[in-house]
Design a protein around this motif. Structure first.
Motif, mmCIF file in Angstrom:
data_model
loop_
_atom_site.group_PDB
_atom_site.id
_atom_site.type_symbol
_atom_site.label_atom_id
_atom_site.label_comp_id
_atom_site.label_asym_id
_atom_site.label_seq_id
_atom_site.Cartn_x
_atom_site.Cartn_y
_atom_site.Cartn_z
ATOM 1 N N GLN A 117 0.857 -1.186 0.000
ATOM 2 C CA GLN A 117 0.000 0.000 0.000
ATOM 3 C C GLN A 117 0.891 1.233 0.000
ATOM 4 N N ALA A 177 -0.886 7.316 0.451
ATOM 5 C CA ALA A 177 -1.867 8.107 -0.295
ATOM 6 C C ALA A 177 -1.489 9.581 -0.336
ATOM 7 N N ASP A 234 0.785 9.281 5.652
ATOM 8 C CA ASP A 234 -0.286 8.285 5.607
ATOM 9 C C ASP A 234 0.062 7.097 6.508
#
Length: 338
Positions: A177, A180, A313
């Protein structure tokens, strides 16, 4: 996904400083299934993949995987060959693992690492091979985050496990991930380029000579000491520059090592390290890139320094695996506790 055929590594472009961008084909479903079955038979099926620890039979496992998953084996060989010849950093923008759950991705990455060499235990207590790089708020709040993998601050250029006598040859970083916020950009410096730049001036050559001949103390972060205690003081003595590894460096472990062994903290050492740091800080001679989710970065940890920008993030999540190639290294430096 492809039904058959090897999973090939295709060169797209050189990014400079011995780093390159590559693409791969998805691993065929049949191969993925066989890989997972082999790992389940050997390591079990715990959901967090915590059972993936070194067991001393990696050579045997590599043979089983090569027979059951020729595409994965071919990809591993291609990555290793690149890291031993033309590139110190191999960037794969899409690894085609994003459709799997996180545990399956851990297992497939572990299998890839086994096909490259011998994955090693991250720490001396739990001995996990697949390490989660993500913010650990409880450690940050308590001041116990002792490694770059536990906080969201900038990570200066470093060699992984430079604080151990024999740093692993290779490393895989998979970005499950991406941040962001757009932070956490990855950066690389190639050791050959660093040495060539230093050799271009009188003071650079002086620093290169001193850091090639003088063993310095690297303090081992508390997480990776024998006891895991924050009070433990363990250091490894080694030179910054050598043959294998070509470079061994991390600012904070050197600073803390010199504080623990002040007799080695001389004006000459400080000056040499400052000259090296000034070269590393030169933005014109480093690669910086944002690694998207499902991207993979493979590095020759003996020849490339890597770093990371700060990020905001808390959900940013990468997986790291370090891989030993079994070859002898310089002078067998020793780690010492106090």
């Amino acid at each position: 996904m492809n039904a058959s055929g090897a999973t090939m590594l295709t060169h797209i472009q050189d990014l400079g400083f011995r780093s390159g961008e590559f693409t791969v084909e998805p691993l065929p479903d049949a191969e993925s299934g066989r890989v997972l079955a082999i790992l389940a038979a050997r390591h079990g099926t715990e959901t967090d993949a915590a059972a993936l620890v070194p067991d001393g039979r990696e050579t045997e496992l590599r043979g089983e995987l090569a027979e059951a998953a020729p595409g994965l084996s071919a990809l591993a060989t291609a990555i290793r060959d690149r890291l031993e010849t033309s590139h110190s950093g191999v960037l794969i923008r899409r690894a085609h693992l994003g459709s799997h759950d996180l545990d399956t991705r851990r297992r497939l990455l572990y299998a890839l690492a086994v096909c490259i060499g011998a994955p090693t235990a991250t720490d001396r207590i739990d001995r996990k091979v697949v390490w989660d790089i993500k913010v650990r708020p409880e450690l940050v709040r308590s001041g116990g985050a002792s490694t770059f993998s536990e906080h969201a601050d900038e990570a200066d250029f470093h060699t992984d496990t430079q604080y151990f006598p024999t740093p692993e040859r290779y490393m895989l970083l998979y970005f499950a991930q991406a941040a962001a916020c757009g932070g956490g950009r990855s950066s690389l410096r190639d050791a050959r380029c660093v040495r060539a730049a230093l050799a271009g001036s009188d003071e650079g050559r002086w620093a290169l000579d001193l850091l090639s001949q003088t063993a310095l103390p690297f303090r081992i972060p508390a997480t990776f000491t024998r006891t895991g205690s924050r009070d433990a003081v363990e250091v490894t003595f080694a030179t910054v520059f050598g043959d294998r590894p070509l470079i061994r460096f991390r600012t904070d472990t050197l600073r803390r090592g010199l504080a623990a062994r002040p007799e080695h903290d001389t004006p000459e050492v400080r000056r040499a390290l400052a000259i090296l740091q000034a070269e590393l800080d030169n933005p014109a001679r480093r690669l910086e890139t944002f690694m998207e989710s499902d991207s993979l970065l493979a590095m020759n940890n003996h020849e490339a320094l890597h770093g990371r920008g700060a990020f905001a993030d808390p959900d940013r999540h990468a997986l790291r695996i370090r891989i030993d190639d079994g070859a002898p290294q310089d002078g067998a430096p020793q780690d010492h506790a106090r």
